[in-house]
Design a protein around this motif. Structure first.
Motif, PDB file in Angstrom:
ATOM      1  N   VAL A 124       0.869  -1.173   0.000  1.00 44.86           N
ATOM      2  CA  VAL A 124       0.000   0.000   0.000  1.00 44.86           C
ATOM      3  C   VAL A 124       0.906   1.224   0.000  1.00 44.86           C
ATOM      4  O   VAL A 124       1.691   1.413   0.926  1.00 44.86           O
ATOM      5  CB  VAL A 124      -0.936   0.021   1.235  1.00 44.86           C
ATOM      6  N   ALA A 125       0.791   2.019  -1.044  1.00 42.82           N
ATOM      7  CA  ALA A 125       1.626   3.218  -1.185  1.00 42.82           C
ATOM      8  C   ALA A 125       3.104   2.888  -1.017  1.00 42.82           C
ATOM      9  O   ALA A 125       3.849   3.598  -0.343  1.00 42.82           O
ATOM     10  CB  ALA A 125       1.194   4.288  -0.189  1.00 42.82           C
ATOM     11  N   GLY A 126       3.507   1.744  -1.576  1.00 42.38           N
ATOM     12  CA  GLY A 126       4.922   1.367  -1.543  1.00 42.38           C
ATOM     13  C   GLY A 126       5.374   0.760  -0.228  1.00 42.38           C
ATOM     14  O   GLY A 126       6.546   0.473  -0.055  1.00 42.38           O
ATOM     15  N   ARG A 127       4.459   0.575   0.719  1.00 42.55           N
ATOM     16  CA  ARG A 127       4.821  -0.015   2.019  1.00 42.55           C
ATOM     17  C   ARG A 127       4.142  -1.370   2.178  1.00 42.55           C
ATOM     18  O   ARG A 127       3.018  -1.562   1.732  1.00 42.55           O
ATOM     19  CB  ARG A 127       4.348   0.887   3.167  1.00 42.55           C
ATOM     20  N   ALA A 128       4.836  -2.287   2.845  1.00 44.22           N
ATOM     21  CA  ALA A 128       4.251  -3.596   3.137  1.00 44.22           C
ATOM     22  C   ALA A 128       3.292  -3.439   4.311  1.00 44.22           C
ATOM     23  O   ALA A 128       3.659  -2.932   5.361  1.00 44.22           O
ATOM     24  CB  ALA A 128       5.340  -4.599   3.486  1.00 44.22           C
ATOM     25  N   VAL A 129       2.054  -3.858   4.111  1.00 48.38           N
ATOM     26  CA  VAL A 129       1.028  -3.754   5.149  1.00 48.38           C
ATOM     27  C   VAL A 129       0.391  -5.130   5.322  1.00 48.38           C
ATOM     28  O   VAL A 129       0.036  -5.781   4.339  1.00 48.38           O
ATOM     29  CB  VAL A 129      -0.060  -2.721   4.742  1.00 48.38           C
ATOM     30  N   ARG A 130       0.259  -5.558   6.568  1.00 49.49           N
ATOM     31  CA  ARG A 130      -0.342  -6.854   6.847  1.00 49.49           C
ATOM     32  C   ARG A 130      -1.864  -6.711   6.838  1.00 49.49           C
ATOM     33  O   ARG A 130      -2.434  -5.861   7.486  1.00 49.49           O
ATOM     34  CB  ARG A 130       0.115  -7.374   8.207  1.00 49.49           C
ATOM     35  N   VAL A 131      -2.521  -7.576   6.073  1.00 49.82           N
ATOM     36  CA  VAL A 131      -3.975  -7.554   5.953  1.00 49.82           C
ATOM     37  C   VAL A 131      -4.578  -8.209   7.194  1.00 49.82           C
ATOM     38  O   VAL A 131      -4.139  -9.270   7.619  1.00 49.82           O
ATOM     39  CB  VAL A 131      -4.427  -8.317   4.687  1.00 49.82           C
ATOM     40  N   VAL A 132      -5.585  -7.558   7.751  1.00 51.25           N
ATOM     41  CA  VAL A 132      -6.264  -8.111   8.925  1.00 51.25           C
ATOM     42  C   VAL A 132      -7.568  -8.740   8.456  1.00 51.25           C
ATOM     43  O   VAL A 132      -8.440  -8.055   7.924  1.00 51.25           O
ATOM     44  CB  VAL A 132      -6.532  -7.015   9.976  1.00 51.25           C
ATOM     45  N   PRO A 133      -7.716 -10.044   8.640  1.00 46.26           N
ATOM     46  CA  PRO A 133      -8.907 -10.724   8.134  1.00 46.26           C
ATOM     47  C   PRO A 133     -10.165 -10.390   8.937  1.00 46.26           C
ATOM     48  O   PRO A 133     -10.102 -10.111  10.125  1.00 46.26           O
ATOM     49  CB  PRO A 133      -8.557 -12.203   8.281  1.00 46.26           C
ATOM     50  N   GLU A 134     -11.274 -10.439   8.246  1.00 43.36           N
ATOM     51  CA  GLU A 134     -12.578 -10.299   8.894  1.00 43.36           C
ATOM     52  C   GLU A 134     -12.829 -11.555   9.719  1.00 43.36           C
ATOM     53  O   GLU A 134     -12.417 -12.647   9.339  1.00 43.36           O
ATOM     54  CB  GLU A 134     -13.683 -10.179   7.840  1.00 43.36           C
ATOM     55  N   ARG A 135     -13.530 -11.388  10.823  1.00 48.51           N
ATOM     56  CA  ARG A 135     -13.898 -12.541  11.637  1.00 48.51           C
ATOM     57  C   ARG A 135     -15.005 -13.301  10.912  1.00 48.51           C
ATOM     58  O   ARG A 135     -15.943 -12.703  10.406  1.00 48.51           O
ATOM     59  CB  ARG A 135     -14.404 -12.078  12.991  1.00 48.51           C
ATOM     60  N   GLY A 136     -14.862 -14.595  10.841  1.00 48.17           N
ATOM     61  CA  GLY A 136     -15.864 -15.407  10.180  1.00 48.17           C
ATOM     62  C   GLY A 136     -15.594 -16.881  10.403  1.00 48.17           C
ATOM     63  O   GLY A 136     -14.596 -17.246  11.030  1.00 48.17           O
ATOM     64  N   PRO A 137     -16.463 -17.731   9.880  1.00 46.16           N
ATOM     65  CA  PRO A 137     -16.279 -19.170  10.051  1.00 46.16           C
ATOM     66  C   PRO A 137     -14.929 -19.620   9.492  1.00 46.16           C
ATOM     67  O   PRO A 137     -14.561 -19.255   8.385  1.00 46.16           O
ATOM     68  CB  PRO A 137     -17.428 -19.795   9.251  1.00 46.16           C
ATOM     69  N   GLY A 138     -14.220 -20.373  10.275  1.00 44.08           N
ATOM     70  CA  GLY A 138     -12.947 -20.917   9.827  1.00 44.08           C
ATOM     71  C   GLY A 138     -11.768 -19.962   9.931  1.00 44.08           C
ATOM     72  O   GLY A 138     -10.635 -20.343   9.681  1.00 44.08           O
ATOM     73  N   VAL A 139     -12.010 -18.701  10.306  1.00 40.88           N
ATOM     74  CA  VAL A 139     -10.910 -17.743  10.457  1.00 40.88           C
ATOM     75  C   VAL A 139     -10.489 -17.763  11.924  1.00 40.88           C
ATOM     76  O   VAL A 139     -11.253 -17.375  12.799  1.00 40.88           O
ATOM     77  CB  VAL A 139     -11.320 -16.313  10.030  1.00 40.88           C
ATOM     78  N   LEU A 140      -9.293 -18.229  12.160  1.00 39.94           N
ATOM     79  CA  LEU A 140      -8.794 -18.354  13.524  1.00 39.94           C
ATOM     80  C   LEU A 140      -8.142 -17.064  13.998  1.00 39.94           C
ATOM     81  O   LEU A 140      -7.613 -16.291  13.201  1.00 39.94           O
ATOM     82  CB  LEU A 140      -7.779 -19.492  13.613  1.00 39.94           C
ATOM     83  N   GLU A 141      -8.169 -16.874  15.293  1.00 40.18           N
ATOM     84  CA  GLU A 141      -7.529 -15.708  15.899  1.00 40.18           C
ATOM     85  C   GLU A 141      -6.039 -15.665  15.573  1.00 40.18           C
ATOM     86  O   GLU A 141      -5.445 -14.602  15.470  1.00 40.18           O
ATOM     87  CB  GLU A 141      -7.743 -15.780  17.409  1.00 40.18           C
ATOM     88  N   SER A 142      -5.448 -16.831  15.386  1.00 43.68           N
ATOM     89  CA  SER A 142      -4.021 -16.899  15.069  1.00 43.68           C
ATOM     90  C   SER A 142      -3.714 -16.297  13.694  1.00 43.68           C
ATOM     91  O   SER A 142      -2.560 -16.034  13.378  1.00 43.68           O
ATOM     92  CB  SER A 142      -3.529 -18.338  15.124  1.00 43.68           C
ATOM     93  N   ALA A 143      -4.747 -16.059  12.885  1.00 38.86           N
ATOM     94  CA  ALA A 143      -4.546 -15.438  11.574  1.00 38.86           C
ATOM     95  C   ALA A 143      -4.319 -13.933  11.704  1.00 38.86           C
ATOM     96  O   ALA A 143      -3.907 -13.287  10.746  1.00 38.86           O
ATOM     97  CB  ALA A 143      -5.757 -15.692  10.679  1.00 38.86           C
ATOM     98  N   LEU A 144      -4.586 -13.391  12.882  1.00 39.81           N
ATOM     99  CA  LEU A 144      -4.399 -11.956  13.102  1.00 39.81           C
ATOM    100  C   LEU A 144      -2.931 -11.623  13.330  1.00 39.81           C
ATOM    101  O   LEU A 144      -2.194 -12.426  13.908  1.00 39.81           O
ATOM    102  CB  LEU A 144      -5.197 -11.499  14.331  1.00 39.81           C
ATOM    103  N   PRO A 145      -2.512 -10.424  12.945  1.00 40.69           N
ATOM    104  CA  PRO A 145      -1.157  -9.986  13.295  1.00 40.69           C
ATOM    105  C   PRO A 145      -1.011  -9.945  14.822  1.00 40.69           C
ATOM    106  O   PRO A 145      -2.003  -9.802  15.555  1.00 40.69           O
ATOM    107  CB  PRO A 145      -1.063  -8.584  12.694  1.00 40.69           C
ATOM    108  N   ALA A 146       0.212 -10.050  15.301  1.00 39.86           N
ATOM    109  CA  ALA A 146       0.481 -10.113  16.745  1.00 39.86           C
ATOM    110  C   ALA A 146      -0.122  -8.922  17.496  1.00 39.86           C
ATOM    111  O   ALA A 146      -0.650  -9.082  18.595  1.00 39.86           O
ATOM    112  CB  ALA A 146       1.982 -10.188  16.988  1.00 39.86           C
ATOM    113  N   GLU A 147      -0.050  -7.731  16.931  1.00 36.61           N
ATOM    114  CA  GLU A 147      -0.586  -6.538  17.592  1.00 36.61           C
ATOM    115  C   GLU A 147      -2.082  -6.695  17.862  1.00 36.61           C
ATOM    116  O   GLU A 147      -2.586  -6.344  18.926  1.00 36.61           O
ATOM    117  CB  GLU A 147      -0.332  -5.306  16.721  1.00 36.61           C
ATOM    118  N   TYR A 148      -2.799  -7.249  16.906  1.00 38.11           N
ATOM    119  CA  TYR A 148      -4.240  -7.435  17.058  1.00 38.11           C
ATOM    120  C   TYR A 148      -4.541  -8.532  18.078  1.00 38.11           C
ATOM    121  O   TYR A 148      -5.502  -8.445  18.837  1.00 38.11           O
ATOM    122  CB  TYR A 148      -4.867  -7.770  15.706  1.00 38.11           C
TER     123      TYR A 148
END
Length: 147
Positions: A65-89
């Motif tokens: 994004v604008a030349g910077r690496a940005v980690r995508v934060v997934p929407e909460r939903g079926p099959g999406v585990l909390e471990s999929a979130l970046p550490a800060e989240y």
């Protein structure tokens, strides 16, 4: 000294010497196995950390994004585990969960060590997870973890 007593003493001494040799051998085996366990434990710890890093990176893709690496934060939903979130989240969720009751943004900031005296530091916390369904924002402005 009585020869019979001397003979018994010598026999007992030989018996104890044999037992001592067995114990020395067993002690060496025990020490070797304990050393192996210590090495295995260190290897397991390193592998666990590497796997956790890989899972965190795999679960939350990085985009440019604008030349910077940005980690995508997934929407909460079926099959999406909390471990999929970046550490800060994950830390935000843990702070809300640890509070045990609905918390204000300021409390989350304090738990995370964010400067709570600066409004601009707290504002980003408000929507970080509520917008993606990980937290529930109550009408009073406090947050809870969604079940």
């Amino acid at each position: 000294m009585d020869p019979e007593i001397q003979e018994r003493i010598a026999a007992r001494r030989a018996e104890l010497d044999g037992l001592k040799e067995q114990l020395v051998k067993q002690l060496a085996e025990v020490r070797a196995e304990r050393d192996e366990l210590a090495v295995a434990e260190r290897v397991w710890q390193r592998m666990s950390e590497q796997l956790a890093d890989e899972r965190a990176q795999a679960g939350s893709p990085v985009v440019q994004v604008a030349g910077r690496a940005v980690r995508v934060v997934p929407e909460r939903g079926p099959g999406v585990l909390e471990s999929a979130l970046p550490a800060e989240y994950q830390r935000i969720l843990a702070a809300v969960r640890a509070a045990g009751s609905p918390v204000a943004t300021r409390q989350i900031g304090e738990a995370l060590g964010v400067g709570t005296g600066v409004r601009g530091k707290l504002e980003p916390l408000r929507g970080k997870l509520a917008d993606r369904g990980w937290l529930h924002k109550r009408p009073d402005g406090k947050f809870t973890v969604r079940p």
